[in-house]
Design an enzyme around this catalytic site. Structure first.
Site, PDB file in Angstrom:
ATOM      1  CB  CYS A 111      -1.079  -0.001   1.163  1.00 17.23           C
ATOM      2  SG  CYS A 111      -1.465  -1.799   1.308  1.00 17.23           S
ATOM      3  CG  HIS A 245      -3.356   2.690   2.097  1.00 26.90           C
ATOM      4  ND1 HIS A 245      -3.938   2.402   0.814  1.00 26.90           N
ATOM      5  CD2 HIS A 245      -3.497   1.858   2.609  1.00 26.90           C
ATOM      6  CE1 HIS A 245      -4.246   1.100   0.813  1.00 26.90           C
ATOM      7  NE2 HIS A 245      -4.228   0.661   2.195  1.00 26.90           N
ATOM      8  CG  ASN A 275      -6.773  -1.587   1.590  1.00 25.57           C
ATOM      9  OD1 ASN A 275      -6.390  -1.352   0.338  1.00 25.57           O
ATOM     10  ND2 ASN A 275      -6.548  -1.694   2.616  1.00 25.57           N
TER      11      ASN A 275
END
Ligand SMILES: O=C(O)C1CCN(c2ccc(-c3cc(CO)ccc3Cl)cn2)CC1
Length: 320
Positions: A111, A245, A275
């Site tokens: 990420c 993120h 996500n």
């Protein structure tokens, strides 16, 4: 010589999976997912792979700018879900758009991948390159354990990226990229077990994404906050928007509070994408550029911060 973002683009699968669609196949609920993560829906591929999504982004970046494929000097794809170990997704993109003068490689920083890749790309421009593509792309749906409701509901598929071109004006004002391999076991995915006839078939390790949720949550609200605080120092109030993120909206709440920065400066779209790991920051950036909230005219100060598997984390103060 500096790198400047001159275009942004995104490419997501058309299939929308709402929280209730997941509640039909596993023991979860819209209420739980919404309240604990802020996620309402996410995209999931049907037949596409990571390369398809990233090729879509690359084609859009070229069509949005008057840059031709053979002017591209490099292609970096940040991904933890490549189609293959080789050829890299970046090479598959290079082939598909015929960027025959471009070097191409994937970057694996989960990420934090987009921030790591943007930093590396800027160094290529500062030395030899003129133009390049930096793309974050993931098909996390192929990595998930669909029997594990604690992770299967969190992630989504998607890709987005930027065109970087040489400029005399510095874009990256400050940056700090970090890693802590001693905590890597808290978030693993994609292990390939050895199947050689000569190997000792030791205990098989799961190939699916596994996460110590509490550990990673705490890492995000401690180490990442400290990194942002240390990097910005007194510049905190100069920042127009924070693009972190998009893992969890409660994390954005906590980070904003700890930094004593108004929550509304923390842009978010995990409600619609979940996500998407390395794709999350460029996906958010592209959306807010398209909406005119962020302009690529050098007048706004932003913070990009990725954090996740590795463990890795990165913070960047940019003037776009
Ligand atoms: O409330 C609960 O019970 C749970 C508690 C745990 N949660 C978490 C924990 C960690 C992450 C996460 C994941 C990555 C990987 O890209 C990176 C960064 C983060 Cl902070 C996302 N959600 C969900 C709700």
């Amino acid at each position: 010589k500096y790198g400047k973002i001159t275009a942004t683009a995104s490419f997501v699968p058309s299939q929308i999976i709402k929280n209730n669609d997941l509640a039909k196949i596993m023991d979860t609920s819209d209420e739980w997912i919404k309240s604990r993560t802020g996620i309402l829906e996410r995209r999931m591929v049907t037949t596409e792979d990571t390369s398809d999504l990233c090729i879509g982004v690359a084609k859009k970046l070229l069509s949005k700018s008057n840059v031709t494929a053979n002017e591209i000097d490099f292609i970096i794809v940040a991904t933890m879900t490549p189609d293959f170990a080789t050829p890299s997704v970046a090479c598959m993109v290079q082939g598909a758009i015929c960027a025959n003068n471009a070097l191409a490689f994937d970057l694996s920083a989960a990420c934090s991948g987009f921030v790591y890749a943007l930093s590396v790309a800027e160094k290529l421009i500062q030395t030899t390159a003129q133009k390049g593509l930096v793309i974050g792309g993931e098909v996390l749906s192929k990595s998930l354990d669909w029997q594990d409701r604690t992770t299967a509901v969190l992630f989504g598929d998607g890709a987005a990226g930027v065109l970087l071109e040489v400029s005399d004006v510095p874009m990256i004002k400050k940056e700090k990229l970090q890693a802590d391999g001693t905590r890597g076991a808290s978030l693993t995915s994609g292990y390939v077990n050895n199947s050689s006839p000569f190997a000792d078939p030791k205990g098989q390790i799961s190939p699916y994404l596994q996460m110590e949720g509490r550990e990673i949550f705490d890492f995000a609200t401690r180490d990442v906050v400290r990194a942002i605080d240390n990097l910005l120092e007194e510049d905190k109030d100069k920042i127009d928007f924070y693009l972190l993120h998009q893992a969890n909206s409660r994390i954005l709440d906590k980070v904003a509070k700890k930094l004593k920065v108004p929550r509304e400066r923390f842009l978010q779209n995990m409600d619609r994408y979940g996500n998407t790991s390395g794709a999350s920051i460029p996906l958010l950036l592209d959306e807010v550029v398209a909406a005119g909230i962020v302009r690529l005219d050098g007048t706004q100060n932003l913070v990009f911060s990725g954090f996740g598997g590795g463990l890795t984390w990165g913070v960047m103060q940019v003037t776009l």
